[in-house]
Design a protein around this motif. Structure first.
Motif, PDB file in Angstrom:
ATOM      1  N   VAL A   6     -10.026   1.543   1.596  1.00  0.00           N
ATOM      2  CA  VAL A   6      -9.401   1.911   2.869  1.00  0.00           C
ATOM      3  C   VAL A   6      -7.956   1.410   2.885  1.00  0.00           C
ATOM      4  O   VAL A   6      -7.703   0.233   2.577  1.00  0.00           O
ATOM      5  N   PRO A   7      -6.984   2.274   3.233  1.00  0.00           N
ATOM      6  CA  PRO A   7      -5.586   1.818   3.351  1.00  0.00           C
ATOM      7  C   PRO A   7      -5.371   1.017   4.632  1.00  0.00           C
ATOM      8  O   PRO A   7      -4.839   1.507   5.623  1.00  0.00           O
ATOM      9  N   ARG A   8      -5.813  -0.233   4.617  1.00  0.00           N
ATOM     10  CA  ARG A   8      -5.813  -1.041   5.838  1.00  0.00           C
ATOM     11  C   ARG A   8      -4.404  -1.381   6.320  1.00  0.00           C
ATOM     12  O   ARG A   8      -4.172  -1.534   7.518  1.00  0.00           O
ATOM     13  N   HIS A   9      -3.464  -1.520   5.386  1.00  0.00           N
ATOM     14  CA  HIS A   9      -2.090  -1.793   5.815  1.00  0.00           C
ATOM     15  C   HIS A   9      -1.524  -0.591   6.575  1.00  0.00           C
ATOM     16  O   HIS A   9      -0.821  -0.754   7.573  1.00  0.00           O
ATOM     17  N   ALA A  10      -1.836   0.613   6.096  1.00  0.00           N
ATOM     18  CA  ALA A  10      -1.417   1.815   6.822  1.00  0.00           C
ATOM     19  C   ALA A  10      -2.113   1.899   8.168  1.00  0.00           C
ATOM     20  O   ALA A  10      -1.532   2.359   9.157  1.00  0.00           O
ATOM     21  N   LEU A  11      -3.343   1.416   8.226  1.00  0.00           N
ATOM     22  CA  LEU A  11      -4.081   1.398   9.492  1.00  0.00           C
ATOM     23  C   LEU A  11      -3.412   0.465  10.496  1.00  0.00           C
ATOM     24  O   LEU A  11      -3.269   0.813  11.676  1.00  0.00           O
TER      25      LEU A  11
END
Length: 467
Positions: A345-350
């Motif tokens: 999951v791209p958590r930084h983008a989230l």
């Protein structure tokens, strides 16, 4: 990032490798429905009805055909290029880096705004039960909920969205069946309404063709989200098989739901009654059940439209993170937003996309219900431009294949390029009409400077890269 394919490499992600292909066909289809069936149907339909009366059905029919063209154009391209960033990465390939930059940042922005709009709508629905509850309270609670869902593995998101979307699909089917019974044979607490409301109170087209034309703006908003299927291609188990099926099923089901549901609303309740509301504080669906004397059903339907708004917000936040992840892969967003967690999951983008939730909270506290229309007006301009650029990308895609002597894909838009050009002209006409709607005229004042700013940023980044 491979500049020729637009695919993310392991270096691009920073730590986690590529997005994982775990979404099933059923999940992809329901994610598409979940992204599209939100406040556009349950709240936006009241705004459309206030413009065109019973002829709103024709507005939804026209917009359904345009949505079908876009869905098939996307399916044709995505099957050939199942890349992270979907139509944004494909625009980068066929229209050039500027188009890829503008399409993805614009789409990220309007989806961030859409998340805020859906959460505000969810807060409004919550006030149906607790009128004295400050709007910002449910907005904050729901924001935390969808952030938690998106932070989990994509398979968890797919499962959650599948059942969330199933609730509202089931409810719409039940609503349609009850509505048909109410119109034809009546219910225990209500006599059959018949079809008189479709021609009473000024006729089928009470505000003329101009009213129908303006109603298409609000009707078209109901179909924004149909492109979400293409964004899931990079995480679909089998995009070549799943994306065309999901696109076809989603658009056909969506069109059927909208047309039948809107027709029943207009048949059961005089369109003037729906138009008397502000289009935001109460769903026309709840109004119908109230008119039928079924208060329990109205309470249930309000719960359903609440889940619809949350489902749409959940999917929109998913779209934001994937677009930002794709932008980072091309060097057009902070590189750290490309990194993936151990669960893919791209958590930084989230986290960066969560700025939209903060905007929703601030606007809801400062403006209340007016925030919904403000966010709607700002997002409609960008959404229409993105759709136009998608269709322009499809024209370039077809020209490129023809120039290389490649055959037409098995999955393709019928009647192209004519159908695509007609859809582009339709969308351009709708975009112009937003300037004549008071609540939406802000879209032009915000939209044009926004695109100018994006272009300036792109050329500054490109100049720095060349240097």
């Amino acid at each position: 990032m491979d500049s020729t394919t637009g695919r993310s490499t392991e270096d691009d992600t920073g730590s986690g490798g590529q997005l994982r292909r775990v979404l099933t066909h059923r999940q992809v289809t329901m994610i598409g429905l979940g992204g599209a069936i939100g406040t556009g149907l349950f709240l936006g339909s009241g705004l459309a009805i206030s413009q065109a009366g019973p002829a709103t059905v024709l507005a939804y029919l026209a917009c359904a055909l345009v949505a079908l063209v876009i869905a098939w154009a996307l399916a044709e391209m995505v099957v050939q290029h199942p890349e992270a960033g979907a139509f944004g990465a494909i625009a980068h390939r066929y229209l050039g880096p500027w188009a890829g930059f503008v399409v993805r940042w614009t789409y990220w922005t309007i989806q961030v705004i859409a998340v805020g709009g859906e959460l505000i709508a969810a807060g409004i629905y919550t006030q149906f039960w607790w009128p004295q509850l400050p709007l910002w309270v449910p907005v904050v609670v729901f924001s935390v909920l969808i952030l938690a869902v998106n932070a989990g593995a994509v398979g968890l998101f797919g499962t959650f969205e599948y059942w969330f979307a199933m609730i509202k699909v089931t409810a719409i089917v039940v609503f349609i069946l009850l509505g048909i019974a109410l119109v034809t044979v009546g219910l225990p607490n209500a006599e059959p309404t018949g079809f008189g409301n479709l021609t009473a109170h000024g006729g089928f087209l009470p505000n003329g063709l101009s009213g129908l034309y303006l109603a298409m703006v609000f009707a078209l908003f109901s179909f924004i989200g149909t492109e979400v299927v293409s964004v899931t291609a990079a995480e679909s188990e089998n995009p070549e098989r799943d994306i065309p099926r999901a696109a076809r099923q989603m658009v056909l089901r969506l069109s059927l739901f909208y047309l039948l549901a809107i027709a029943l609303v207009l048949t059961v309740v005089p369109w003037t009654v729906v138009a008397q509301t502000d289009g935001v504080s109460e769903s026309p669906f709840v109004t119908v059940f109230g008119a039928a004397g079924i208060p329990f059903a109205a309470l249930l339907m309000n719960f359903v439209v609440l889940t619809a708004a949350l489902s749409s917000a959940n999917t929109n936040l998913y779209l934001c993170t994937r677009m930002l992840h794709s932008l980072a892969g091309h060097g057009y967003a902070p590189r750290w937003t490309a990194r993936l967690s151990r669960r893919g999951v791209p958590r930084h983008a989230l986290l960066l996309s969560a700025a939209g939730l903060l905007i929703a909270t601030v606007l809801s506290a400062a403006q209340g219900n007016a925030a919904y229309l403000a966010l709607f007006g700002l997002s409609i301009f960008g959404a229409l431009v993105v759709w136009i650029l998608i269709l322009l990308t499809h024209l370039a895609f077809r020209r490129s294949r023809a120039a290389e002597g490649l055959p037409l894909p098995k999955v393709r838009l019928r009647g192209a390029p004519v159908t695509g050009i007609v859809a582009i002209l339709f969308l351009a006409a709708i975009l112009v009409s937003t300037a004549f709607i008071d609540d939406l005229s802000v879209a032009w004042w915000a939209g044009l400077p926004f695109f100018a700013l994006l272009s300036a940023i792109y050329y500054a980044i490109s100049r720095k890269a060349r240097a």
